[in-house]
Design a protein around this motif. Structure first.
Motif, PDB file in Angstrom:
ATOM      1  N   VAL A 137       0.530  -1.060   0.501  1.00 25.44           N
ATOM      2  CA  VAL A 137       0.088   0.168   0.378  1.00 25.44           C
ATOM      3  C   VAL A 137       0.976   1.190   0.035  1.00 25.44           C
ATOM      4  O   VAL A 137       0.708   2.053  -0.780  1.00 25.44           O
ATOM      5  CB  VAL A 137      -0.982   0.091   1.465  1.00 25.44           C
ATOM      6  N   LEU A 138       1.681   1.020   1.494  1.00 25.58           N
ATOM      7  CA  LEU A 138       2.216   2.513   1.093  1.00 25.58           C
ATOM      8  C   LEU A 138       3.987   2.196  -0.456  1.00 25.58           C
ATOM      9  O   LEU A 138       3.520   3.827  -1.056  1.00 25.58           O
ATOM     10  CB  LEU A 138       3.555   1.887   2.089  1.00 25.58           C
ATOM     11  N   GLY A 139       4.094   1.683  -1.393  1.00 22.54           N
ATOM     12  CA  GLY A 139       4.532   2.006  -2.272  1.00 22.54           C
ATOM     13  C   GLY A 139       4.300   2.221  -3.524  1.00 22.54           C
ATOM     14  O   GLY A 139       4.087   3.018  -4.459  1.00 22.54           O
ATOM     15  N   ARG A 140       2.593   1.411  -3.352  1.00 21.89           N
ATOM     16  CA  ARG A 140       1.298   2.238  -4.504  1.00 21.89           C
ATOM     17  C   ARG A 140       1.280   4.028  -4.104  1.00 21.89           C
ATOM     18  O   ARG A 140       0.839   4.150  -5.430  1.00 21.89           O
ATOM     19  CB  ARG A 140       0.214   1.259  -4.051  1.00 21.89           C
ATOM     20  N   THR A 141       0.873   3.891  -3.188  1.00 20.59           N
ATOM     21  CA  THR A 141       1.113   5.859  -2.555  1.00 20.59           C
ATOM     22  C   THR A 141       1.847   6.540  -3.108  1.00 20.59           C
ATOM     23  O   THR A 141       2.008   7.112  -3.636  1.00 20.59           O
ATOM     24  CB  THR A 141       0.604   5.592  -1.091  1.00 20.59           C
ATOM     25  N   LEU A 142       3.703   6.025  -2.295  1.00 16.75           N
ATOM     26  CA  LEU A 142       4.275   6.517  -3.198  1.00 16.75           C
ATOM     27  C   LEU A 142       4.391   6.901  -4.630  1.00 16.75           C
ATOM     28  O   LEU A 142       4.540   8.041  -4.979  1.00 16.75           O
ATOM     29  CB  LEU A 142       5.596   5.714  -2.887  1.00 16.75           C
ATOM     30  N   LYS A 143       4.261   5.685  -5.226  1.00 16.42           N
ATOM     31  CA  LYS A 143       4.605   5.643  -7.313  1.00 16.42           C
ATOM     32  C   LYS A 143       3.307   6.813  -7.215  1.00 16.42           C
ATOM     33  O   LYS A 143       3.326   7.675  -7.960  1.00 16.42           O
ATOM     34  CB  LYS A 143       4.630   4.570  -7.782  1.00 16.42           C
ATOM     35  N   PHE A 144       1.738   6.324  -6.467  1.00 16.37           N
ATOM     36  CA  PHE A 144       1.157   7.672  -6.913  1.00 16.37           C
ATOM     37  C   PHE A 144       1.241   8.710  -7.364  1.00 16.37           C
ATOM     38  O   PHE A 144       1.012  10.074  -8.081  1.00 16.37           O
ATOM     39  CB  PHE A 144      -0.822   7.055  -6.655  1.00 16.37           C
TER      40      PHE A 144
END
Length: 306
Positions: A47-54
């Motif tokens: 979840v954190l990684g996806r948020t960072l990329k977004f």
């Protein structure tokens, strides 16, 4: 501190707000922000990684541009986005500031750090994160008061695999992240009774040990922390083989958590929690006063210097 161009601050703030809506999650009181993906629970790190990329893509930045703006290595940022690496909480604080995201990334990081702990420990971690009062006995330097270098030395000994260094770094980041609890608002009231043994077994590196002792001396002065030393002169006691933690929540409910000899146990039965509290009280009665404990730690610092 990261310098952000004024021209992109507004756009980043809008992006931060959009990610909150698009991801559609609200953190619970225990910091759990993972969600179900195709019927399976997604890890906090994913979840954190996806948020960072977004956030990065909404800001119109490539990984190279983000690296230039923030000073963090491009490959390191890439691994954070892919969920292959857990950062220190300070990195998320920096990126929250960069994107104008409030504490969004820090909140996701709190859930992601649980991935570095065993399942049996995660429930306790959730309770620790919301506790208003914490009482702890530790035969060694407690994780809440360990410096980065001391923690790295403690955690390195158990790693023998090829990827051991990376595992250690993630565990260090997760352990240091627990210390975030001591400065959150409102601050929890924390009492720590530490065995003298902890002060008599130094770190392998002299500077790491000196810095650890100085950190303990400083922590003993924090307004929300009471630190007491249980001296050898107190004799044998009933918690020599492990640690004991008591947590009280805002609603008055309490749990106890015991670790030792490779085992851990979360205790929720009210009668058993009361027995553990009474056992803690007996240890505290044997310990030096907070002021005498500070003097004791200062004397150990001077012994080390000489």
């Amino acid at each position: 501190m990261i310098t952000v161009r004024a021209s992109i601050v507004t756009a980043l703030a809008y992006a931060a707000e959009e990610v909150r809506c698009c991801l559609g999650r609200q953190a619970t009181g225990r910091g759990d922000v993972a969600e179900d993906v195709d019927g399976e629970r997604e890890s906090g790190r994913a979840v954190l990684g996806r948020t960072l990329k977004f956030l990065r893509e909404k800001a119109g930045k490539s990984l190279g541009q983000l690296a230039d703006d923030t000073g963090y290595d491009k490959s390191y940022l890439s691994r954070l986005e892919s969920g292959d690496r857990l950062s220190k909480v300070t990195v998320m604080e920096d990126l929250d500031g960069y994107y104008g995201a409030g504490d969004l990334l820090v909140r996701h990081w709190r859930a992601a750090r649980l991935d570095a702990f065993k399942d049996q420990y995660k429930e306790y971690m959730g309770l620790e994160a919301t506790a208003r009062i914490m009482w702890l006995f530790s035969p060694g330097i407690p994780g809440l008061l360990q410096t980065e270098e001391f923690a790295r030395g403690v955690l390195s000994g158990a790693q023998t695999t090829a990827d051991g260094d990376e595992v250690v770094e993630e565990q260090v980041a997760a352990r240091l992240g627990r210390q975030y609890l001591l400065r959150q608002k409102p601050e929890p009231e924390v009492r720590i009774v530490m065995d003298e043994f902890a002060l008599r077994r130094p770190a392998a590196r002299g500077k790491a040990w000196r810095d650890q002792l100085l950190h303990l001396e400083t922590a003993a002065l924090w307004p929300n922390v009471t630190l007491q030393v249980l001296p050898f002169s107190a004799g044998a006691h009933h918690h020599m083989t492990g640690s004991l933690t008591l947590l009280w929540q805002r609603d008055g409910s309490a749990v106890a958590y015991k670790e030792g000899n490779g085992c851990s146990r979360l205790i929720e039965d009210p009668d058993e929690v009361l027995r553990q509290r009474l056992s803690y009280d007996r240890l505290r009665d044997l310990a030096q006063s907070p002021s005498d404990s500070r003097t004791f730690i200062r004397d150990v610092v001077e012994e080390h210097r000489s």
